[in-house]
Design an enzyme around this catalytic site. Sequence first.
Site, PDB file in Angstrom:
ATOM      1  N   SER A 261       0.844  -1.195   0.000  1.00  0.00           N
ATOM      2  CA  SER A 261       0.000   0.000   0.000  1.00  0.00           C
ATOM      3  C   SER A 261       0.876   1.241   0.000  1.00  0.00           C
ATOM      4  O   SER A 261       2.079   1.174   0.231  1.00  0.00           O
ATOM      5  CB  SER A 261      -0.885   0.003   1.254  1.00  0.00           C
ATOM      6  OG  SER A 261      -0.064   0.248   2.382  1.00  0.00           O
ATOM      7  N   LYS A 262       0.210   2.364  -0.244  1.00  0.00           N
ATOM      8  CA  LYS A 262       0.910   3.644  -0.229  1.00  0.00           C
ATOM      9  C   LYS A 262       1.547   3.864   1.149  1.00  0.00           C
ATOM     10  O   LYS A 262       2.642   4.403   1.270  1.00  0.00           O
ATOM     11  CB  LYS A 262      -0.114   4.739  -0.523  1.00  0.00           C
ATOM     12  CG  LYS A 262       0.502   6.098  -0.575  1.00  0.00           C
ATOM     13  CD  LYS A 262      -0.540   7.158  -0.701  1.00  0.00           C
ATOM     14  CE  LYS A 262      -0.427   8.222   0.360  1.00  0.00           C
ATOM     15  NZ  LYS A 262       0.898   8.611   0.760  1.00  0.00           N
ATOM     16  N   ARG A 263       0.847   3.398   2.174  1.00  0.00           N
ATOM     17  CA  ARG A 263       1.372   3.546   3.542  1.00  0.00           C
ATOM     18  C   ARG A 263       2.700   2.823   3.711  1.00  0.00           C
ATOM     19  O   ARG A 263       3.597   3.293   4.382  1.00  0.00           O
ATOM     20  CB  ARG A 263       0.359   3.035   4.567  1.00  0.00           C
ATOM     21  CG  ARG A 263      -0.182   4.151   5.438  1.00  0.00           C
ATOM     22  CD  ARG A 263      -1.336   3.694   6.281  1.00  0.00           C
ATOM     23  NE  ARG A 263      -2.449   3.234   5.448  1.00  0.00           N
ATOM     24  CZ  ARG A 263      -3.016   2.028   5.537  1.00  0.00           C
ATOM     25  NH1 ARG A 263      -2.590   1.157   6.421  1.00  0.00           N
ATOM     26  NH2 ARG A 263      -4.017   1.689   4.753  1.00  0.00           N
TER      27      ARG A 263
END
Length: 503
Positions: A261-263
Amino acid sequence: MSNNNVRVRFAPSPTGGLHLGGVRTVLFNYLFAKKHGGKFILRIEDTDQSRFVAGAEEYIFNCLEWCGIVPDESPKHGGVHAPYRQSERKDLYKQYADKLVQEGKAYYAFDTAAELEEKRKSSPNFQYNNVTRKELKNSLTLSAEEVKELLDSNVAHVIRINMPTDESVSFNDLIRGEVSFNTSQVDDKVLLKADGMPTYHLAVVVDDFLMEISHAFRGEEWLPSAPVHILLWKYLFGLDKMPQWAHLPLILKPDGNGKLSKRDGDRLGFPVFAMDWIDPKTNEINAGFKEKGFIPEAFVNMLAMLGWNDGTDKEIFTIEELIASFSLERVHKPGAKFDYEKAKWYNHEWIKKLSVDSLRPLVIAELEKNSIKSNSTILDNVIDQVKDRCTFISDFVLQAGFFFNRPTTIDTPSIQTKWAENKTTFFNDYTVALADFEDWNGPSLEAHFKQLATDAQIKPGELMLPLRIMLVGGKFGPHVFDIAAVIGKEETIARIKNTIALL
Ligand code: GLU
């Protein structure tokens, strides 16, 4: 199916930036189409107006363009099945939903948003399905007269698929083999919304049919939707017309399990989008591989290897080689862990591999961005000398900048640790000797320098690092005499003198 009937599609919803997984889906579609002499179609699935994000479509086109992937048909490139934006095809879909209602395969549902919200509140796992629909307000529970009255008075309603109870739906996935679902586990998805727009489920099936799609490859996250799509195919067009499906494995976090994910990118310091994406609602900047200094050839090569290989140890592929070698049989079923160090390795290998001609415009732009005016007479030589030292295009600023601009900071402490008066004398004499030296090339400069060092009874090795720092500013760069050869006599002498004055 003969090869020239291969038609694949990438069907993004313009809801935000393009994640690595999305670009890999594009790539696998594209490689497959080109390998089989078929067509690659880009269709914009924008029927969910509430999720529409301004600029997202343009961004998708820019990402594809950067990767060197040109669709054969798209909203921008046109094609025989235009329009390729689903919002512009709105009027096409209703007839199919109506047909399904007439045949009992779908039904009208009149429940208001507030009523459904109430249901969700009282039972958090609420689904509109073959059990709950019996207690809800729809054309299966209301009488024919009641339904007619509601429709005649234009009461807002949706059309839902009438999921059969306890039936098995299966299909052959080109990567996973036979996949089966029990229909009782799937809810009665909305097909046509109250505003007349189709949902993704109806639109994707209708458009894959109308656009004569032969193979549909998409991310694994769409697998749960497959039973709905298969039933729609069966009801509307016949399973013999259905494209062959492949659900591509997820790209996983480098550490632990689960989808990248972007996280994860923020946490571990790497981009997960193809290009910088600025969310227009939040102004949040999502870093992109392009702006990070990746070159498209490396990005595409790295993505292709996430979940695929050609059966050998070969890792570096041009797009032409990927097209020639690609096969779905070699796409792995398990998810592929993303490894940023490996991504950097690909970029480094590609920078080494690319010709000076290909690198030149990228390097000029990067240097200019850093206010370094590159001198065209030496630029090609410089690129050739330093490219092996660069992992990112941005590394050219450090590795090549000093050829054009005198270093603004000099690492004098590193010179001073082993400095002595005889070295000052040596370098003063050296500048005098250089002024008369004519054979200005790397090997001759090196031989000359070593001879002078020997004459001065100093080990050449003790003088080389100071010379490097004088010319470059720090302990880096290619062979020091090649640097002197490129920057020229006057500049070499000036840099030595300037540093001596600082010691
Ligand atoms: N519109 C879907 C998406 O946003 C496409 C899924 C599919 O390819 O069927 O990814």
